[in-house]
Design a protein around this motif. Structure first.
Motif, PDB file in Angstrom:
ATOM      1  N   TRP A 118      28.286  -8.123  65.668  1.00  0.00           N
ATOM      2  CA  TRP A 118      28.172  -6.937  64.688  1.00  0.00           C
ATOM      3  C   TRP A 118      29.479  -6.723  63.812  1.00  0.00           C
ATOM      4  CZ3 TRP A 118      23.780  -6.352  62.559  1.00  0.00           C
ATOM      5  CH2 TRP A 118      22.617  -6.341  63.163  1.00  0.00           C
ATOM      6  N   LEU A 119      30.641  -6.636  64.742  1.00  0.00           N
ATOM      7  CA  LEU A 119      31.754  -6.192  64.174  1.00  0.00           C
ATOM      8  C   LEU A 119      32.556  -7.131  63.762  1.00  0.00           C
ATOM      9  CD1 LEU A 119      33.255  -4.209  67.572  1.00  0.00           C
ATOM     10  CD2 LEU A 119      32.551  -3.189  65.317  1.00  0.00           C
ATOM     11  N   ALA A 120      32.639  -8.553  64.060  1.00  0.00           N
ATOM     12  CA  ALA A 120      33.418  -9.431  63.351  1.00  0.00           C
ATOM     13  C   ALA A 120      32.746 -10.773  62.491  1.00  0.00           C
ATOM     14  CB  ALA A 120      34.335 -10.259  64.586  1.00  0.00           C
ATOM     15  N   ASP A 121      31.625 -10.809  62.930  1.00  0.00           N
ATOM     16  CA  ASP A 121      30.796 -11.883  62.379  1.00  0.00           C
ATOM     17  C   ASP A 121      31.542 -13.072  62.099  1.00  0.00           C
ATOM     18  OD1 ASP A 121      29.027 -12.557  59.557  1.00  0.00           O
ATOM     19  OD2 ASP A 121      28.050 -11.998  61.179  1.00  0.00           O
ATOM     20  N   GLN A 122      31.402 -13.883  60.939  1.00  0.00           N
ATOM     21  CA  GLN A 122      31.991 -15.169  60.906  1.00  0.00           C
ATOM     22  C   GLN A 122      33.549 -15.246  61.016  1.00  0.00           C
ATOM     23  OE1 GLN A 122      30.686 -16.647  56.939  1.00  0.00           O
ATOM     24  NE2 GLN A 122      31.998 -14.943  55.839  1.00  0.00           N
ATOM     25  N   ASP A 123      34.221 -14.224  60.734  1.00  0.00           N
ATOM     26  CA  ASP A 123      35.735 -14.056  61.088  1.00  0.00           C
ATOM     27  C   ASP A 123      36.116 -14.489  62.326  1.00  0.00           C
ATOM     28  OD1 ASP A 123      37.230 -12.246  58.324  1.00  0.00           O
ATOM     29  OD2 ASP A 123      34.861 -12.569  58.673  1.00  0.00           O
ATOM     30  N   MET A 124      35.071 -14.485  63.379  1.00  0.00           N
ATOM     31  CA  MET A 124      35.543 -14.670  64.847  1.00  0.00           C
ATOM     32  C   MET A 124      36.006 -16.309  64.507  1.00  0.00           C
ATOM     33  SD  MET A 124      32.549 -12.888  67.024  1.00  0.00           S
ATOM     34  CE  MET A 124      33.637 -13.445  68.469  1.00  0.00           C
ATOM     35  N   TYR A 125      35.413 -17.103  64.021  1.00  0.00           N
ATOM     36  CA  TYR A 125      35.713 -18.400  64.009  1.00  0.00           C
ATOM     37  C   TYR A 125      37.007 -18.802  63.611  1.00  0.00           C
ATOM     38  CZ  TYR A 125      30.652 -18.564  65.101  1.00  0.00           C
ATOM     39  OH  TYR A 125      29.403 -18.275  65.899  1.00  0.00           O
ATOM     40  N   SER A 126      37.613 -17.905  62.543  1.00  0.00           N
ATOM     41  CA  SER A 126      38.782 -18.357  61.891  1.00  0.00           C
ATOM     42  C   SER A 126      40.167 -17.587  62.302  1.00  0.00           C
ATOM     43  CB  SER A 126      38.643 -18.397  60.465  1.00  0.00           C
ATOM     44  OG  SER A 126      38.206 -17.106  59.958  1.00  0.00           O
ATOM     45  N   ASP A 127      39.811 -16.486  62.654  1.00  0.00           N
ATOM     46  CA  ASP A 127      40.816 -15.329  62.853  1.00  0.00           C
ATOM     47  C   ASP A 127      41.093 -14.669  63.935  1.00  0.00           C
ATOM     48  OD1 ASP A 127      41.827 -16.037  60.371  1.00  0.00           O
ATOM     49  OD2 ASP A 127      40.506 -14.475  59.019  1.00  0.00           O
ATOM     50  N   MET A 128      40.564 -15.231  64.986  1.00  0.00           N
ATOM     51  CA  MET A 128      40.604 -14.542  66.250  1.00  0.00           C
ATOM     52  C   MET A 128      42.260 -15.053  67.041  1.00  0.00           C
ATOM     53  SD  MET A 128      38.746 -12.258  67.630  1.00  0.00           S
ATOM     54  CE  MET A 128      38.789 -12.300  69.354  1.00  0.00           C
ATOM     55  N   ASN A 129      42.785 -15.925  66.093  1.00  0.00           N
ATOM     56  CA  ASN A 129      44.236 -16.385  66.935  1.00  0.00           C
ATOM     57  C   ASN A 129      45.247 -15.282  66.730  1.00  0.00           C
ATOM     58  OD1 ASN A 129      45.939 -16.695  64.223  1.00  0.00           O
ATOM     59  ND2 ASN A 129      44.095 -17.741  63.851  1.00  0.00           N
ATOM     60  N   VAL A 130      46.268 -15.396  67.264  1.00  0.00           N
ATOM     61  CA  VAL A 130      47.421 -14.261  67.421  1.00  0.00           C
ATOM     62  C   VAL A 130      48.116 -14.026  66.204  1.00  0.00           C
ATOM     63  CG1 VAL A 130      47.276 -13.785  69.824  1.00  0.00           C
ATOM     64  CG2 VAL A 130      48.946 -15.545  68.593  1.00  0.00           C
ATOM     65  N   PHE A 131      48.196 -15.132  65.263  1.00  0.00           N
ATOM     66  CA  PHE A 131      49.075 -15.621  64.182  1.00  0.00           C
ATOM     67  C   PHE A 131      48.578 -14.834  62.757  1.00  0.00           C
ATOM     68  CE2 PHE A 131      49.182 -19.238  67.180  1.00  0.00           C
ATOM     69  CZ  PHE A 131      50.556 -18.986  67.715  1.00  0.00           C
ATOM     70  N   ASN A 132      47.259 -14.764  62.677  1.00  0.00           N
ATOM     71  CA  ASN A 132      46.454 -14.299  61.628  1.00  0.00           C
ATOM     72  C   ASN A 132      46.482 -12.949  61.619  1.00  0.00           C
ATOM     73  OD1 ASN A 132      46.652 -16.849  61.028  1.00  0.00           O
ATOM     74  ND2 ASN A 132      44.461 -17.022  60.225  1.00  0.00           N
ATOM     75  N   GLN A 133      46.516 -12.102  60.458  1.00  0.00           N
ATOM     76  CA  GLN A 133      46.276 -10.792  60.364  1.00  0.00           C
ATOM     77  C   GLN A 133      45.096 -10.561  59.290  1.00  0.00           C
ATOM     78  OE1 GLN A 133      47.927  -8.375  62.179  1.00  0.00           O
ATOM     79  NE2 GLN A 133      49.084 -10.010  62.993  1.00  0.00           N
ATOM     80  N   ASN A 134      44.062  -9.980  60.181  1.00  0.00           N
ATOM     81  CA  ASN A 134      42.549  -9.914  59.186  1.00  0.00           C
ATOM     82  C   ASN A 134      42.125  -8.550  59.911  1.00  0.00           C
ATOM     83  OD1 ASN A 134      39.872  -9.986  58.869  1.00  0.00           O
ATOM     84  ND2 ASN A 134      39.696 -12.023  59.096  1.00  0.00           N
TER      85      ASN A 134
END
Length: 664
Positions: A465-481
């Motif tokens: 509910w909180l992250a949706d599709q962004d979980m698949y691309s931006d759960m790495n420590v390098f990206n700021q989302n």
């Protein structure tokens, strides 16, 4: 029982007008118990079904007994007699009981397959024996057979010193054996023992709740369509494997709770108890009353003595044979009401004491809790009841149903509604506090933010509910989302406030502690029988390049804090709700909790304090250790600064929460 002895009326004075109904339900329990026991001394003596029926090796050979009241003749068939349907008849003993003796200790070899062939007035058919302790499926025909399970070396337990500690709040890790592995396949008891139990112990949980243990032919039912009530699901391993799992858990200080399904049964005929003797009423209500309108399953007739004997014996069996430490009773609402609670909004006490209440089901639950406590007084009994029936978690002697805890089922729905329907700025903290702290007087609750229900395809976990599709691309420590930053912050805050406020115990579903990115989709025809989403990706929480580890590290710190401080023994005392600032402040015993749910504004203002000596920070959701942005802990709270009395200033950043201990 006199109303003078019904403590429930003192605990909840609103029940006074229903005194006669509560008296009646307790009198009914006592009368039913007396009628069942007859010459037996206790419920435990009565619940001896698995010790009498089924297969038992004696010095001279084997005895097999069965209950089939509609049968005209009964035959045992299997590998031992070449599946000859006429070779091994059972003799009638009366009252629907049948028996056969097979001479020789090896008359029924370990691992051999068996069934029972039943002839009635109109038909004949094969069935799986009712009390069979192991049921296996033929990989070619997909048919289920009973299996004789009698290893030469019975399992030797090593858990005599373990006893579940009822004085300590249960911190429960809800788990499913089959999906506990990384590989896209059915995981096993052995793998769970080796890999998952150490993980649970490391996180600090002191109880594990196991789903889908009782044999069920349809894997995707999550174990809620039970076919064979005395058999361990063979897809996960052997009975010895399960015993070793429980033994190991006890060695780690973890109590093991069975997800018990006595609310309904699989309607399967060839591999279950449905129409076992050719009738639809042997175990269930006859006709449409015996069909569950929502679950496509069969409904027990809890008023029938033989059914009570079967179900109560089942409870004793799991406690005795497998050393389980208690039960989470599934579908209690369905048991309690003739309409199974479907379409009813339980907003009035009248609805608990109406003609819709199934007194037979209610009496059964009292019997079940009384039996379990008689056998193992320190066992955990948890009721999954959506109706909020008064007295569910009070002793039978006080006018209750005898459970220790009820599941706090309203809060997960509240979180879903809040995350789905409201902007962050519109969160209602008064409604949140009410949902977190509402209780039936004197009754304990297991609080949880989400369970397996929210992890299944068709629903969504809190992290989804909180992250949706962004979980698949931006759960790495390098990206700021910003979507991921919000998700991480609120995931920790939601868990912290739920764990510390929502009950006298807490529950988490396997993998949700680190925000597992996949839903659960069991193999079925629609997905090509794939196991891709029927597993847990543990490696995600161990990968230092991903942020899942921060959520897991926070969960570990939270659980250890709650366990070591015995925090849930303290009541929650509200100190402040500021709806504009989205600030929520409360205390539990000596500890202070500050939550700032505002999406954009830090809080820096006056707060009331319960202790005049000040506080020091103990746990902070935005610590760097938990993926936050704060390099240092929050400031000390000095009660003597700025303002007289017990007012002081507090600074707490947006979307963060902090726990404080008294300054020493």
């Amino acid at each position: 029982m006199s109303s003078d002895n019904l403590e429930i009326l003192n605990i909840d004075p609103y029940l006074e007008r229903y005194k006669s109904a509560i008296e009646w339900r307790n009198n009914r329990f006592n009368m039913k118990k007396k009628a069942l026991l007859k010459n037996k001394k206790s419920l435990s003596d009565f619940a001896d079904g698995y010790l009498y029926f089924g297969f038992h090796q004696k010095a001279e050979g084997w005895v097999y007994r069965e209950w089939a009241p509609n049968a005209k003749s009964v035959f045992l068939i299997g590998d031992f007699n070449g599946w000859d349907r006429d070779a091994t008849p059972l003799k009638p003993l009366g009252s629907g009981r049948w028996e056969v003796f097979l001479p020789g200790k090896k008359a029924l070899p370990h691992g051999s397959r068996v069934k029972v062939h039943i002839k009635t007035k109109d038909q004949s058919f094969d069935r799986v024996p009712l009390y069979c302790k192991r049921v296996i499926q033929d990989k070619n025909t997909f048919a289920f057979d009973g299996q004789i399970w009698n290893p030469e070396q019975p399992y030797k337990w090593h858990d005599k010193a373990f006893h579940p500690d009822q004085s300590v709040p249960p911190l429960i890790y809800e788990a499913h054996i089959g999906i506990a592995g990384e590989s896209p396949e059915v995981s096993t008891f052995k793998e769970f023992t080796q890999n998952t139990l150490p993980h649970i112990a490391g996180l600090g949980y002191n109880a594990v709740q196991l789903m889908a243990i009782m044999e069920h032919p349809y894997y995707a039912s999550f174990g809620y369509q039970v076919s064979n009530f005395f058999a361990v699901s063979s897809r996960f391993g052997t009975p010895e494997d399960l015993k070793a799992l429980i033994d190991t858990a006890h060695h780690l200080g973890i109590a093991v709770i069975l997800d018990l399904v006595h609310s309904h049964a699989s309607r399967n005929v060839l591999d279950g108890i449905g129409e076992f003797d050719g009738t639809d009423y042997q175990f269930f209500h006859a006709g449409p009353e015996g069909d569950h309108p929502a679950w496509g399953s069969k409904v027990f007739n809890y008023d029938k003595p033989e059914v009570l004997h079967f179900l109560l014996s089942n409870i004793k069996f799991w406690l005795d044979e497998y050393h389980f430490d208690g039960f989470r009773f599934d579908g209690v609402t369905s048991i309690l009401y003739h309409n199974h609670g479907l379409g009813v909004n339980f907003n009035s006490y009248d609805q608990y004491f109406s003609s819709n209440t199934d007194m037979s089901g209610l009496t059964y639950l009292q019997m079940a809790s009384a039996l379990a406590k008689e056998i193992k007084p320190d066992c955990f009994l948890i009721a999954e009841d959506m109706s909020g029936l008064p007295g569910m978690a009070l002793p039978v002697s006080q006018g209750g149903l005898g459970f220790d805890y009820r599941l706090g089922m309203g809060l997960p729905d509240f979180w879903i509604h809040t995350l789905r329907d409201l902007r962050d700025e519109d969160w209602d903290l008064n409604a949140l506090w009410h949902e977190l702290t509402q209780r039936r007087p004197g009754e304990k609750v297991i609080g949880y933010a989400e369970s397996h229900d929210q992890a299944i395809v068709g629903d969504k976990t809190i992290m989804f509910w909180l992250a949706d599709q962004d979980m698949y691309s931006d759960m790495n420590v390098f990206n700021q989302n910003p979507v991921i930053e919000r998700a991480l912050a609120l995931h920790k805050m939601i868990r912290l406030i739920t764990c510390t406020c929502a009950g006298e115990g807490y529950m988490n579903f396997m993998g949700n502690e680190f925000g597992h990115p996949e839903w659960i989709d069991f193999p079925r025809e629609e997905n090509g029988w794939s196991y891709q989403y029927a597993r847990r990706q543990w490696h995600l929480a161990e990968d230092t390049n991903l942020r899942y580890r921060y959520l897991q590290d926070f969960d570990r710190a939270m659980i250890h804090f709650v366990k070591e401080t015995k925090l849930l023994e303290y009541p929650s005392e509200l100190l402040l709700i500021d709806t504009w600032a989205k600030l929520l402040l409360y205390s539990k015993g000596p500890y202070l909790f500050a939550f700032n749910f505002h999406p954009t504004k830090d809080f820096n203002g006056f707060i009331p304090l319960p202790d005049s000596n000040g506080y020091q920070p103990l746990l902070n959701t935005e610590s760097r250790d938990f993926g936050g942005w704060m390099d240092t802990e929050p400031d000390l709270i000095d009660a003597k600064a700025n303002c007289p009395g017990r007012l002081t200033t507090l600074y707490i950043p947006k979307r963060s929460a902090a726990v404080y201990a008294p300054a020493r």
